[in-house]
Design an enzyme around this catalytic site. Structure first.
Site, short mmCIF file in Angstrom:
data_model
loop_
_atom_site.label_atom_id
_atom_site.label_comp_id
_atom_site.label_asym_id
_atom_site.label_seq_id
_atom_site.Cartn_x
_atom_site.Cartn_y
_atom_site.Cartn_z
N GLU A 138 0.81 -1.23 0.00
CA GLU A 138 0.00 0.00 0.00
C GLU A 138 0.84 1.27 0.00
OE1 GLU A 138 -2.60 -3.22 1.90
OE2 GLU A 138 -0.49 -2.60 2.00
N PHE A 159 -11.91 -6.84 14.10
CA PHE A 159 -10.83 -7.35 13.25
C PHE A 159 -10.47 -6.33 12.18
CE2 PHE A 159 -9.60 -9.79 9.38
CZ PHE A 159 -8.38 -10.26 9.86
N GLN A 160 -9.19 -6.01 12.09
CA GLN A 160 -8.65 -5.05 11.13
C GLN A 160 -9.27 -3.65 11.28
OE1 GLN A 160 -8.62 -6.75 7.14
NE2 GLN A 160 -6.61 -7.66 7.55
N LYS A 206 -17.73 -0.45 5.83
CA LYS A 206 -18.16 -1.41 4.82
C LYS A 206 -19.66 -1.38 4.58
CE LYS A 206 -17.54 -6.17 3.27
NZ LYS A 206 -16.90 -7.49 3.53
N MET A 222 24.38 8.67 2.61
CA MET A 222 24.29 9.91 3.37
C MET A 222 24.52 9.65 4.86
SD MET A 222 24.11 13.12 2.95
CE MET A 222 23.31 13.56 1.41
#
Length: 574
Positions: free
Chosen positions: A51, A113-114, A163, A482
């Site tokens: 993602e 959940f999630q 949802k 760096m």
């Protein structure tokens, strides 16, 4: 009257809004939306492998095209994986809309959940956020999201979508909103005329003026007007890293870019200026160094579309809140037919600047000899020659980023695409993917390092699936360059975890994904390899160039000093 489910409203709105690509990764909370996208063919979904890559690809697309990027992720880990990309866009003021699936509304707050409070998580790094409370409000909320993302000071907007708001069984009237009404949001359309007039009067009287311009000029599509204004006045100009290309770098009046690793002449000129005209720049710490020592003899004109940025870090003598384009246009109209008050002083100022330029001619770096390990600077210079300075260049963050900005000469805006504010490793490759989709016939080259590339290299699989063909130029010094440079300078060369002792065989790795890889070890191999890399504009090619791991980026400002306090090499300082 057209009745649509919440998910179908989202798909239809994206079509009506003219969205071309949406970058994302599916999951349970977003599956109704994914099903709606599957049942249409106007908006193309790009399945990334992480993602974070979705946000960077949308970011690159937005920077190059000027249109907001669009991202779709699921709840919980899908949304949190996008946080780094959201922050990257926020720091650089990039328009983006991130659609996040969420658990059903009746489960929010139950640690379902999630479930993650993504609005709470991202609140400090978004321009605004919305949570859908009823499916019927989806068109209006999305219209507001795209309007907010693209206007005023651009930025990312998160839309949290439970949802049950997208359930296919519930349908509501869909009307595409052509206008947006937001009582509390009215970005300025032009600057204050009195302040602009005062600024122009100061400009015409200045003896040692400097234009200092940033990403706001690029984002505001004001480069053409800026070039006109600077030419009319014959003033020197320097840009920030994000402003590179807003004024042609090959032009005599351009001193390069300024700040931490900016050019010697630009930093010296800024320090000694008596007037600084800052347009679309925010005086960040990588430019100013110690603000108490910043440009001690200069009056400051500060133009920015965001009122919170004006006088935030350095006090402006003439603050102007307004879009760069309209303010510059008004300045041009006011200077037409006028003469500067002190032409002899301006001529002397140019003599001093030319003297600073001449001091560093031939001293920037020591080129490699035949058979020796390549210097990263000469690799970038060769890339600029072969592409005639016309390519889109994306970078990750580190030494390679600075070398690309220093040695590739950009003549146009939106050609250097880099993470300036957040400094995000892993940005360059997915950003190049997003650009290549919008400009398929242009050279799009990700200049990266082996540390940064490995953070998002799984997107090679995405490129294979969709036939996306950016080029990847890996300046391979087998270390976090760096970090190692700072360790050399400040930690007596104690290289704590900055060398990558175990690296993949990039040649085999790239071939495993089905692409071409080329390895370069010496200067004699370089230009033929670059030409081979660029031969087919639509083929992804990985060029692995082994470069000197001991090379540093110079100039480099001395911490807590003024702009004129610089390290010029391993043995020289101002």
């Amino acid at each position: 009257m057209e009745l649509l489910s919440g998910a179908d409203m989202i798909a239809r709105f994206l079509q009506d809004e003219g969205v071309e690509y949406i970058y994302g990764y599916p999951g349970g909370a977003a599956l109704h939306i994914y099903d709606a996208l599957f049942r249409q063919d106007k908006v193309k979904h790009i399945l990334v492998r992480h993602e974070q890559a979705a946000t960077h690809a949308a970011d690159g697309y937005a920077r190059a095209s000027g249109k907001p990027g669009t991202v779709l992720v699921t709840s919980g880990p899908g949304a949190t994986n996008a946080v780094t990309g959201i922050a990257t866009a926020y720091m650089d003021s990039i328009p983006m809309v991130v659609l996040c699936g969420q658990v059903m509304s009746h489960l929010i707050g139950d640690d379902a959940f999630q479930e993650t409070d993504i609005i709470g998580v991202t609140r400090p790094i978004v321009k605004h956020s919305f949570s859908i409370r009823h499916p019927s409000e989806i068109p209006e909320v999305l219209k507001k999201a795209y309007h907010l993302a693209a206007t005023g000071r651009p930025g990312p907007v998160v839309v949290d979508i439970p949802k049950d708001m997208t359930a296919p069984t519930e349908r509501y009237e869909y009307i595409y909103p052509k206008k947006v009404k937001m009582r509390s949001y009215n970005p300025v359309a032009r600057g204050h005329s009195g302040q602009i007039k005062k600024a122009v009067e100061m400009m015409l009287k200045a003896k040692r003026p400097m234009f200092y311009t940033g990403g706001g000029v690029v984002l505001g599509r004001a480069s053409e007007g800026l070039t006109d204004l600077v030419k009319r006045l014959d003033f020197p100009i320097t840009t920030t890293l994000m402003g590179i290309g807003s004024y042609p770098q090959s032009d005599r009046q351009c001193l390069g870019w300024l700040g931490m690793h900016g050019s010697y002449e630009s930093n010296m000129a800024m320090h000694h200026a008596d007037l600084i005209i800052a347009i679309g720049a925010r005086f960040d710490d990588r430019v100013t160094n110690n603000t108490s020592k910043f440009c001690p003899t200069a009056k400051i004109i500060h133009v920015d579309v965001d009122p919170s940025s004006v006088s935030k870090t350095v006090r402006a003598d003439v603050p102007i809140v307004g879009p760069a384009g309209s303010v510059i246009s008004e300045m041009i109209s006011l200077v037409q037919g006028k003469e500067i008050a002190h032409p002899e002083a301006l001529a002397e100022w140019w003599q001093r600047i030319d003297g600073w330029r001449e001091e560093r001619v031939g001293k920037l770096y020591e080129p490699s000899k035949s058979g020796e390990m390549l210097k990263p600077q000469e690799v970038v210079e060769a890339l600029c020659r072969v592409t005639r300075g016309e390519a889109f260049i994306t970078t990750d963050v580190g030494q390679h980023q600075m070398f690309a900005a220093q040695y590739y000469k950009f003549e146009k805006p939106n050609r250097l695409i880099t993470s300036g504010g957040l400094g995000t490793m892993g940005f360059g490759f997915p950003a190049a993917m997003g650009i290549k989709q919008n400009f398929p016939d242009d050279d799009v080259i990700c200049v990266t390092g082996e540390g940064s590339f490995q953070m998002m290299m799984q997107e090679l699989s995405t490129c294979k699936q969709y036939g996306i063909g950016p080029k990847i130029l890996n300046l391979n010094n087998a270390s976090l360059g760096m970090v190692r440079q700072w360790q050399d300078l400040n930690y007596k060369a104690r290289h704590a975890n900055s060398y990558m002792e175990s690296l993949p065989d990039f040649h085999l790795l790239i071939e495993a994904y089905g692409f071409t890889a080329i390895t370069v070890n010496t200067i004699d191999e370089l230009e033929p390899a670059l030409e081979r890399m660029l031969a087919d504009k639509h083929e992804l090619v990985f060029l692995d160039v082994k470069v000197d791991p001991h090379e540093h980026v110079y100039p480099m400002q001395v911490p807590l000093g003024s702009m004129r306090d610089m390290l010029l090499s391993k043995t020289e300082r101002t």
